[in-house]
Write a protein that holds these residues in place. Structure first.
Motif, PDB file in Angstrom:
ATOM      1  N   ASP A  10      52.185  27.639 114.390  1.00 22.62           N
ATOM      2  CA  ASP A  10      53.416  26.897 114.097  1.00 22.62           C
ATOM      3  C   ASP A  10      53.726  25.900 115.218  1.00 22.62           C
ATOM      4  OD1 ASP A  10      53.751  28.243 111.724  1.00 22.62           O
ATOM      5  OD2 ASP A  10      55.208  29.687 112.511  1.00 22.62           O
ATOM      6  N   GLU A  11      53.587  26.351 116.450  1.00 22.39           N
ATOM      7  CA  GLU A  11      53.854  25.476 117.594  1.00 22.39           C
ATOM      8  C   GLU A  11      52.806  24.370 117.691  1.00 22.39           C
ATOM      9  OE1 GLU A  11      54.163  27.885 121.074  1.00 22.39           O
ATOM     10  OE2 GLU A  11      55.831  29.082 120.296  1.00 22.39           O
ATOM     11  N   LEU A  12      51.550  24.741 117.410  1.00 26.17           N
ATOM     12  CA  LEU A  12      50.451  23.787 117.502  1.00 26.17           C
ATOM     13  C   LEU A  12      50.585  22.687 116.451  1.00 26.17           C
ATOM     14  CD1 LEU A  12      47.796  23.344 119.083  1.00 26.17           C
ATOM     15  CD2 LEU A  12      46.643  24.731 117.345  1.00 26.17           C
ATOM     16  N   TYR A  13      50.770  23.094 115.202  1.00 24.22           N
ATOM     17  CA  TYR A  13      50.851  22.129 114.110  1.00 24.22           C
ATOM     18  C   TYR A  13      52.199  21.413 114.060  1.00 24.22           C
ATOM     19  CZ  TYR A  13      46.592  24.362 112.431  1.00 24.22           C
ATOM     20  OH  TYR A  13      45.320  24.856 112.319  1.00 24.22           O
ATOM     21  N   GLY A  14      53.193  21.977 114.732  1.00 22.94           N
ATOM     22  CA  GLY A  14      54.490  21.309 114.783  1.00 22.94           C
ATOM     23  C   GLY A  14      54.564  20.228 115.845  1.00 22.94           C
ATOM     24  N   GLY A  15      53.559  20.159 116.701  1.00 23.66           N
ATOM     25  CA  GLY A  15      53.513  19.108 117.714  1.00 23.66           C
ATOM     26  C   GLY A  15      54.200  19.445 119.011  1.00 23.66           C
ATOM     27  N   SER A  16      54.655  20.707 119.176  1.00 26.35           N
ATOM     28  CA  SER A  16      55.343  21.073 120.413  1.00 26.35           C
ATOM     29  C   SER A  16      54.373  21.373 121.560  1.00 26.35           C
ATOM     30  CB  SER A  16      56.252  22.279 120.177  1.00 26.35           C
ATOM     31  OG  SER A  16      55.498  23.413 119.779  1.00 26.35           O
ATOM     32  N   ILE A  17      53.076  21.521 121.240  1.00 27.59           N
ATOM     33  CA  ILE A  17      52.039  21.698 122.264  1.00 27.59           C
ATOM     34  C   ILE A  17      51.254  20.395 122.327  1.00 27.59           C
ATOM     35  CG2 ILE A  17      50.010  23.006 122.967  1.00 27.59           C
ATOM     36  CD1 ILE A  17      51.108  25.389 121.415  1.00 27.59           C
ATOM     37  N   GLY A  18      51.259  19.748 123.507  1.00 25.89           N
ATOM     38  CA  GLY A  18      50.719  18.394 123.573  1.00 25.89           C
ATOM     39  C   GLY A  18      49.336  18.251 124.171  1.00 25.89           C
ATOM     40  N   THR A  19      48.888  19.209 124.977  1.00 25.67           N
ATOM     41  CA  THR A  19      47.601  19.059 125.661  1.00 25.67           C
ATOM     42  C   THR A  19      46.772  20.327 125.539  1.00 25.67           C
ATOM     43  OG1 THR A  19      48.410  19.917 127.783  1.00 25.67           O
ATOM     44  CG2 THR A  19      48.717  17.555 127.355  1.00 25.67           C
ATOM     45  N   ASP A  20      45.495  20.203 125.875  1.00 23.67           N
ATOM     46  CA  ASP A  20      44.608  21.366 125.872  1.00 23.67           C
ATOM     47  C   ASP A  20      45.093  22.415 126.868  1.00 23.67           C
ATOM     48  OD1 ASP A  20      43.151  19.873 124.114  1.00 23.67           O
ATOM     49  OD2 ASP A  20      41.346  19.722 125.356  1.00 23.67           O
ATOM     50  N   GLU A  21      45.557  21.959 128.025  1.00 23.44           N
ATOM     51  CA  GLU A  21      46.008  22.878 129.072  1.00 23.44           C
ATOM     52  C   GLU A  21      47.239  23.672 128.597  1.00 23.44           C
ATOM     53  OE1 GLU A  21      43.398  19.939 130.560  1.00 23.44           O
ATOM     54  OE2 GLU A  21      45.325  19.646 129.547  1.00 23.44           O
ATOM     55  N   GLU A  22      48.171  22.985 127.945  1.00 27.74           N
ATOM     56  CA  GLU A  22      49.357  23.662 127.408  1.00 27.74           C
ATOM     57  C   GLU A  22      48.959  24.658 126.317  1.00 27.74           C
ATOM     58  OE1 GLU A  22      52.035  20.709 125.989  1.00 27.74           O
ATOM     59  OE2 GLU A  22      52.399  19.828 127.968  1.00 27.74           O
ATOM     60  N   PHE A  23      48.009  24.255 125.510  1.00 31.62           N
ATOM     61  CA  PHE A  23      47.540  25.123 124.417  1.00 31.62           C
ATOM     62  C   PHE A  23      46.918  26.403 124.964  1.00 31.62           C
ATOM     63  CE2 PHE A  23      43.909  25.916 121.332  1.00 31.62           C
ATOM     64  CZ  PHE A  23      44.675  26.669 120.460  1.00 31.62           C
ATOM     65  N   LEU A  24      46.029  26.260 125.943  1.00 39.39           N
ATOM     66  CA  LEU A  24      45.363  27.423 126.517  1.00 39.39           C
ATOM     67  C   LEU A  24      46.363  28.327 127.239  1.00 39.39           C
ATOM     68  CD1 LEU A  24      42.129  25.696 127.885  1.00 39.39           C
ATOM     69  CD2 LEU A  24      42.284  27.243 125.930  1.00 39.39           C
ATOM     70  N   ALA A  25      47.314  27.726 127.923  1.00 39.56           N
ATOM     71  CA  ALA A  25      48.324  28.518 128.634  1.00 39.56           C
ATOM     72  C   ALA A  25      49.202  29.282 127.653  1.00 39.56           C
ATOM     73  CB  ALA A  25      49.177  27.602 129.510  1.00 39.56           C
ATOM     74  N   ARG A  26      49.618  28.620 126.567  1.00 39.88           N
ATOM     75  CA  ARG A  26      50.466  29.285 125.577  1.00 39.88           C
ATOM     76  C   ARG A  26      49.690  30.385 124.858  1.00 39.88           C
ATOM     77  NH1 ARG A  26      54.790  31.714 124.324  1.00 39.88           N
ATOM     78  NH2 ARG A  26      55.702  31.287 122.265  1.00 39.88           N
ATOM     79  N   ALA A  27      48.420  30.139 124.543  1.00 43.64           N
ATOM     80  CA  ALA A  27      47.591  31.158 123.908  1.00 43.64           C
ATOM     81  C   ALA A  27      47.465  32.376 124.804  1.00 43.64           C
ATOM     82  CB  ALA A  27      46.209  30.590 123.582  1.00 43.64           C
ATOM     83  N   SER A  28      47.308  32.148 126.103  1.00 44.65           N
ATOM     84  CA  SER A  28      47.202  33.254 127.052  1.00 44.65           C
ATOM     85  C   SER A  28      48.499  34.063 127.093  1.00 44.65           C
ATOM     86  CB  SER A  28      46.867  32.707 128.445  1.00 44.65           C
ATOM     87  OG  SER A  28      46.770  33.745 129.386  1.00 44.65           O
ATOM     88  N   GLU A  29      49.629  33.362 127.060  1.00 40.78           N
ATOM     89  CA  GLU A  29      50.930  34.054 127.051  1.00 40.78           C
ATOM     90  C   GLU A  29      51.060  34.984 125.841  1.00 40.78           C
ATOM     91  OE1 GLU A  29      54.032  31.198 127.076  1.00 40.78           O
ATOM     92  OE2 GLU A  29      53.608  30.466 129.105  1.00 40.78           O
ATOM     93  N   LEU A  30      50.503  34.537 124.712  1.00 36.35           N
ATOM     94  CA  LEU A  30      50.611  35.301 123.463  1.00 36.35           C
ATOM     95  C   LEU A  30      49.470  36.299 123.284  1.00 36.35           C
ATOM     96  CD1 LEU A  30      51.681  32.369 121.106  1.00 36.35           C
ATOM     97  CD2 LEU A  30      53.138  34.228 121.943  1.00 36.35           C
ATOM     98  N   GLY A  31      48.554  36.360 124.243  1.00 36.94           N
ATOM     99  CA  GLY A  31      47.425  37.288 124.148  1.00 36.94           C
ATOM    100  C   GLY A  31      46.384  36.872 123.132  1.00 36.94           C
TER     101      GLY A  31
END
Length: 306
Positions: A36-57
């Motif tokens: 939802d966050e990815l496709y909604g555009g709230s995650i803007g970079t690869d680094e943010e994506f990887l960090a958020r994925a890590s937070e969510l396990g």
């Protein structure tokens, strides 16, 4: 996880696509939140994506080598796909001079098929599509040469990739310009697409057969006997020993075809001169031998349990 942009006109067809592919694994609830966050555009970079994925396990694998475009006949095919639990969903656009068709497939079954003569077609998630559409409206000038459109699409892909990790930074651009009128274009598209789907169907059948074979091989490997009794000696001629398999043992060849069922005879070889009728044949420590004195036996078969 894709962005494909196609232009179809009187002079030909040009398509551009990124090469990104993302695989991820984890808790379903957290996966849905991440998407939802990815496709909604709230995650803007690869680094943010990887960090958020890590937070969510969530475990993530990003690659930028997927080929989403292909020349098929005198057409270009662009494809986005989504793997479900049972089948792969595919959405394809086939374009050529003066015509295109959009196909939706479930597995190799056609679920929808629409045709057009000219225009710009965009495949991708909603955020990436919206950004691409705004950029096309802003940047598109009067000239519509294929070269100009290809360069424009590549610029747009670069800009979209800077705003969302769903689009990678590597791109492919393909162009086709056969001499078709509108009727010829649709006839060629029909023939090309029908053949392409038949190729997909054959590929899926072959893949299914391979998977079945692999599954069978794994099952049989797990049945290879590495310990216990396999049968008894029923005849001895020189170094040749005939063994009757017990009711729990079968003999297979290297292709996992049954050579002897339980209760049937198989041929083995020995270097011992102390083999007698009635001797029990066993496998101990993965070695085939006589139970009474551990005399080694050899055979060119695979002994498996039922």
């Amino acid at each position: 996880m894709s962005l494909i942009i196609a232009y179809i006109g009187k002079k030909g067809c040009v398509m551009a696509a990124d090469k990104r592919k993302i695989g991820y694994f984890g808790d379903k609830k957290n996966l849905n939140l991440l998407e939802d966050e990815l496709y909604g555009g709230s995650i803007g970079t690869d680094e943010e994506f990887l960090a958020r994925a890590s937070e969510l396990g969530i475990s993530v694998k990003i690659t930028d080598d997927a080929n989403k475009l292909k020349v098929v006949g005198n057409c270009i095919r662009g494809e986005v796909s989504t793997k479900g639990t049972m089948e792969t969903k595919r959405r394809r656009v086939y374009g050529t001079t003066n015509g295109y068709q959009i196909i939706e497939l479930l597995g190799s079954q056609t679920k929808s098929r629409t045709a057009g003569e000219s225009g710009i077609v965009i495949f991708g998630n909603n955020f990436a599509k919206q950004v691409a559409q705004r950029l096309i409206s802003k940047k598109l000038k009067g000239s519509k040469s294929l070269r100009y459109m290809g360069e424009l699409f590549e610029d747009i892909l670069k800009e979209v990739s800077s705003k969302t990790p769903t689009v990678g930074k590597n791109f492919d651009v393909l162009m086709q310009q056969p001499n078709f009128n509108k009727s010829e274009a649709q006839n060629h598209l029909n023939l090309t697409i029908d053949h392409d789907i038949k190729v997909l169907t054959k590929f899926r059948q072959e893949l299914t057969e391979q998977l079945v074979q692999q599954s069978m091989e794994i099952e049989m490997v797990n049945k290879i006997i590495d310990k216990g009794s396999v049968g008894n000696v029923v005849n001895v001629e020189g170094n040749m020993v005939v063994v009757q398999l017990n009711d729990k043992t079968q003999a297979m060849d290297s292709n996992w075809k049954q050579l002897a069922a339980p209760g049937k005879n198989v041929l083995m070889f020995t270097e011992s001169g102390n083999v007698e009728i009635g001797d029990e044949v066993v496998i101990e420590n993965e070695d085939l031998c006589l139970k009474k004195d551990k005399s080694s036996l050899k055979c060119d078969i695979i002994l498996c349990s039922l």
